[in-house]
Design an enzyme around this catalytic site. Structure first.
Site, PDB file in Angstrom:
ATOM      1  N   TYR A   1       4.125  29.569   6.687  1.00 25.40           N
ATOM      2  CA  TYR A   1       5.422  30.208   6.482  1.00 25.40           C
ATOM      3  C   TYR A   1       6.496  29.375   7.172  1.00 25.40           C
ATOM      4  O   TYR A   1       6.272  28.911   8.279  1.00 25.40           O
ATOM      5  CB  TYR A   1       5.439  31.615   7.083  1.00 25.40           C
ATOM      6  CG  TYR A   1       4.497  32.589   6.445  1.00 25.40           C
ATOM      7  CD1 TYR A   1       3.134  32.538   6.696  1.00 25.40           C
ATOM      8  CD2 TYR A   1       4.962  33.576   5.599  1.00 25.40           C
ATOM      9  CE1 TYR A   1       2.273  33.430   6.113  1.00 25.40           C
ATOM     10  CE2 TYR A   1       4.099  34.478   5.012  1.00 25.40           C
ATOM     11  CZ  TYR A   1       2.767  34.404   5.273  1.00 25.40           C
ATOM     12  OH  TYR A   1       1.903  35.300   4.697  1.00 25.40           O
TER      13      TYR A   1
ATOM     14  N   HIS B   1       8.457  34.480   2.569  1.00 21.42           N
ATOM     15  CA  HIS B   1       7.187  34.281   1.866  1.00 21.42           C
ATOM     16  C   HIS B   1       6.635  32.939   2.287  1.00 21.42           C
ATOM     17  O   HIS B   1       7.392  32.062   2.694  1.00 21.42           O
ATOM     18  CB  HIS B   1       7.405  34.288   0.355  1.00 21.42           C
ATOM     19  CG  HIS B   1       7.661  35.646  -0.195  1.00 21.42           C
ATOM     20  ND1 HIS B   1       6.689  36.620  -0.210  1.00 21.42           N
ATOM     21  CD2 HIS B   1       8.755  36.206  -0.734  1.00 21.42           C
ATOM     22  CE1 HIS B   1       7.189  37.713  -0.734  1.00 21.42           C
ATOM     23  NE2 HIS B   1       8.448  37.503  -1.057  1.00 21.42           N
TER      24      HIS B   1
ATOM     25  N   LYS C   1       3.784  29.039  -4.656  1.00 18.28           N
ATOM     26  CA  LYS C   1       3.617  28.270  -3.435  1.00 18.28           C
ATOM     27  C   LYS C   1       3.151  26.883  -3.846  1.00 18.28           C
ATOM     28  O   LYS C   1       2.883  26.637  -5.013  1.00 18.28           O
ATOM     29  CB  LYS C   1       2.565  28.923  -2.531  1.00 18.28           C
ATOM     30  CG  LYS C   1       2.876  30.366  -2.190  1.00 18.28           C
ATOM     31  CD  LYS C   1       1.832  30.901  -1.272  1.00 18.28           C
ATOM     32  CE  LYS C   1       1.800  32.417  -1.239  1.00 18.28           C
ATOM     33  NZ  LYS C   1       3.059  33.086  -1.343  1.00 18.28           N
TER      34      LYS C   1
END
Lengths: 311, 485
Positions: free
Chosen positions: A239, A247, A278
């Site tokens: 993070y 997120h 991601k």
């Protein structure tokens, strides 16, 4: 205000190969100062299948523990040994004081339970519109002598029953009705008020870490927060700030420098990472750079992020 | 059942463009809609080609079922008898067409270049992949469409169009959100920040270059000079969209203007080694050539095994050459493998082929699954009919006692078959995202072959394959909140 309560180095308890922290202040301190979140694992004692909103203790990954210990913020305490030696070497006065303290707490708790039971009963009776009985009962409480009236026989046994339920070792009914109650037996949940905080032992070895530790250290040094990433099939989810605010950006997987891996892993990781917005990240430590970087202080870890372009 | 269907249909469809019909039917559909007086004229979806007819044969083989026996018609017995007798005297061949290919070690695949073979192998069992396409060899169609000639929509174009639409939708949504914020700020009487104006102009540039239709209606873009969109790809996209909306008129116009009648098909079919070996050894519908002569399947097995490990050893390649020369000398079917190095029983090619053969013989259409990070995808009838149902991962399993006899052998084996929980979670989650069921296929690896086979100087492919066993293990993600009964 909380900062002042934590003095570094603080102890981390090692229990059954888990690294645990029991102090809320330390938990918030390491989160704020050292970017370490850990995982809260404590449940309510009688709700052991609870799996959300967990509480203390907090479990640390071996990597997190090692980082804290290496940087001198913390030290490891073998909790079982500390507990045993601490109680064995306690002086007699301390022990007696502790036992008295426990007894006092037990009496307080028993009284409290009794009062609450009485309140509850009163409330129920009031709801049913039976104030007369309450008055009678109060009367009976003030006169200690029991009144063998026909109307009260129905109340009497239930009263006794509720009292004896709430305190198992009731010696006699008469004593239970008076102010004297049998104390609860307290099982202390913490050992640190009686025991002093264990001292720093320099001989304690560093926690054993998996081969992904260099990547963890690298991410941590760049200011990332890391949490365990098993549910995303990676070692750490990284993070950019506190996980409560952000997120995660990376699914980090640590590898050895010359480790061979299948290209399908890149496909799977890249696909999964992009699917959850991601990037898949792989990284490892160069052993040569580590050897040569000791002097100039350069970071021997290199990391690469991978995204799936077709999704 | 499928055999009967195969018997009814002609051998193969040589026409590389069986999809011309749908384009004609589009205009018909529009006219019919107008006749019925429907309130809003909607663009009919282009009709799909009849896949059940095109892909009637599950394998590139011909089958000859006996005529049906009808109890109340004694003549049917005669027909059966005639068929039996004629087939026993003149046995019909299952392979009416034998396709040809050659092995390319650079791409690790077998190339098929003949246009009819390419169509046949794709249509009858979904073998191979077009070298310039995503899966079905459709490069020629795509090229024709780019030049404005009539051809059916390819799947690559459909995907591109869908992505473009999604992107436009996202841009539009972002614009609306921004306008809502602007509106809110204006109502509250707060000054609108100046930085965002710049952003808006940049965004509108983007809009403009991408989509000319939005451009006209969008008032905000008036002040900005338009960016010339001369990129051929964008033009093609515009063509595509207009065609979809207005039918095929424009495309035929462009076709007349450009008029390039013959386009050389630059695409060939690539068969994976497993597919090639299955076609060559199990069905006999493919012959792999090397220097103008067919190589036997035992040599092919060795060849694929050699090239399935990375890096290939120079020695192994040299061995393959010497073997090949020996084959030339001694004739096709007796190959001396005694000189070659031992072939590992857990060779990746053998493991993959065993699993491939297993699922193919159960009737699944097996395709490579690299895009979902698995070894194979299993389709029920084929990729044109439905999505893949299962994703297969191959894991070698060393339960024979040979593998645990010595400690170093055990360590080596553990290294090969053990994978982490992270790996399983990753794979499983990827499959959950694409709604496939994960199947872990364990292949029981026998002890090394060569000790026994060296004596015979021959490698019998059937014997090799028989020594492998396959176990299937289905994994599914279980979440307590969703799977509670």
């Amino acid at each position: 205000m909380a900062q002042t309560l934590v003095t570094e180095p603080f102890p981390i308890s090692r229990i059954a190969n888990r690294y645990l922290i029991f102090d809320v202040n330390i938990i918030s301190h390491i989160r704020r100062e050292h970017n370490i979140c850990g995982v809260l694992i404590g449940t309510i004692p009688n709700l052991s299948q609870q799996n959300v909103f967990l509480g203390i203790p907090m479990q640390l990954m071996p990597e997190e523990t090692r980082l804290l210990v290496e940087h001198g913020h913390a030290y490891i305490v073998e909790d079982a040994d500390a507990h045993k030696t601490g109680f064995m070497e306690m002086s007699r006065e301390d022990r007696l004081a502790f036992l008295r303290q426990m007894d006092k707490q037990g009496v307080e708790m028993a009284l409290d339970a009794k009062r609450r039971a009485a309140d509850k009963q009163e409330k129920v009776l009031k709801e049913k519109g039976l104030e007369r009985k309450i008055q009678e009962k109060n009367l009976r409480r003030t006169d200690i002598t029991p009144n063998p009236a026909t109307g009260e026989t129905s109340v009497g046994p239930s009263d006794e029953k509720s009292l004896s339920d709430s305190m198992p070792p009731s010696p006699t009914v008469g004593s239970a009705r008076g102010q004297k109650v049998a104390p609860y037996f307290i099982t202390p949940t913490t050992s640190h008020p009686p025991l002093p905080t264990p001292p720093l032992s320099p001989a304690a070895e560093l926690p054993k870490v998996p081969h992904t530790y260099p990547l963890f250290r690298h991410l941590q040094s760049k200011g990332y927060f890391s949490t365990p990433g098993l549910r995303f099939g990676c070692h750490y989810t990284a993070y950019p700030g506190d996980p409560l605010r952000f997120h995660s950006h990376f699914l980090a997987t640590g590898l050895d420098w010359d480790e061979e891996f299948e290209l399908l892993d890149i496909v799977g990781g890249g696909r999964l990472g992009t699917g959850v917005k991601k990037a898949y990240l792989i990284g490892g430590e160069d052993p040569e750079a580590k050897a040569s970087g000791k002097e100039d202080g350069s970071d021997p870890v290199r990391a690469f992020s991978i995204e799936w372009a077709g999704l | 059942m499928s055999h009967d269907m195969a018997a009814d249909v002609a051998v193969s469809m040589p026409d590389p463009l069986p999809n011309d019909r749908p384009s004609n039917q589009i205009t018909n559909g529009v006219e019919r809609n107008e006749d019925v007086n429907e309130p809003k004229p909607q663009i009919p979806r282009p009709k799909r080609p009849n896949f059940a007819q095109i892909h009637a044969k599950p394998l590139p083989l011909d089958v000859y079922p006996l005529p049906a026996f009808i109890p109340h018609n004694p003549l049917s017995l005669v027909r059966i008898a005639i068929a039996l007798i004629s087939q026993s005297f003149w046995p019909p061949s299952s392979q009416t067409v034998i396709h040809t290919g050659y092995f390319s070690k650079e791409t690790q695949s077998v190339h098929v270049t003949d246009a009819q073979s390419i169509r046949a192998l794709w249509e009858q069992g979904f073998f191979g992949k077009g070298s310039l396409s995503r899966s079905e060899p459709r490069w020629l169609d795509q090229e024709k469409r780019k030049r404005g000639l009539v051809a059916s929509l390819t799947s690559e174009e459909a995907t591109r169009l869908r992505r473009e639409e999604r992107r436009q939708f996202k841009l539009e949504r972002a614009r609306k959100e921004r306008e809502a914020i602007e509106q809110q700020l204006r109502e509250e009487g707060k000054p609108y920040p100046a930085i965002q104006d710049e952003e808006v102009s940049v965004e509108s540039d983007l809009d403009k270059s991408q989509d000319s239709q939005l451009q006209a209606s969008d008032e905000r873009t008036e002040g900005v000079s338009p960016i010339p969109t001369s990129d051929s790809c964008v033009v093609a996209d515009d063509n595509l969209r207009r065609e979809l909306e207005e039918g095929k008129d424009i495309s035929t116009q462009i076709a007349e203007e450009i008029c390039q009648p013959d386009i050389q098909n630059q695409e060939h079919l690539q068969l994976t080694p497993e597919e090639a070996f299955f076609l060559a050894h199990a069905t006999g519908a493919l012959q792999v050539y090397r220097n103008n002569s067919v190589v036997p399947s035992s040599y092919l097995l060795r060849l694929f095994c050699t090239y399935s490990t990375f890096p290939f050893s120079e020695k192994a390649e040299a061995y393959m050459d010497t073997i090949y020369r020996l084959t030339e000398l001694h004739g096709r079917n007796s190959i001396d493998f005694s000189e070659t190095g031992a072939m590992a029983p857990d060779n990746p090619f053998i493991l993959r082929y065993v699993v491939y053969l297993h699922f193919r013989s159960l009737g699944w259409v097996v395709r490579p699954g690299v895009k979902f990070a698995v070894d194979y995808l299993l389709y029920n009838r084929g990729p044109v009919f439905a999505h893949a149902e299962f994703a297969v991962i191959i894991i070698p399993s060393y339960s024979h006692q040979y593998w645990t006899e010595t400690s170093e052998r055990k360590a080596e084996v553990d290294k090969r078959q053990n994978r982490g929980w992270w790996w399983l979670h990753r794979i499983n989650r990827v499959q959950t995202q694409v709604q496939k069921t994960l199947v872990l296929v364990y292949v029981e690896v026998p002890p090394p072959l060569d000790e026994e086979h060296r004596m015979f100087h021959k490698l019998n492919v059937g014997d090799v394959l028989q020594s492998y066993k396959v176990r299937e293990f289905v994994v599914r993600r279980w979440t307590p909140n969703r799977n509670r009964d």
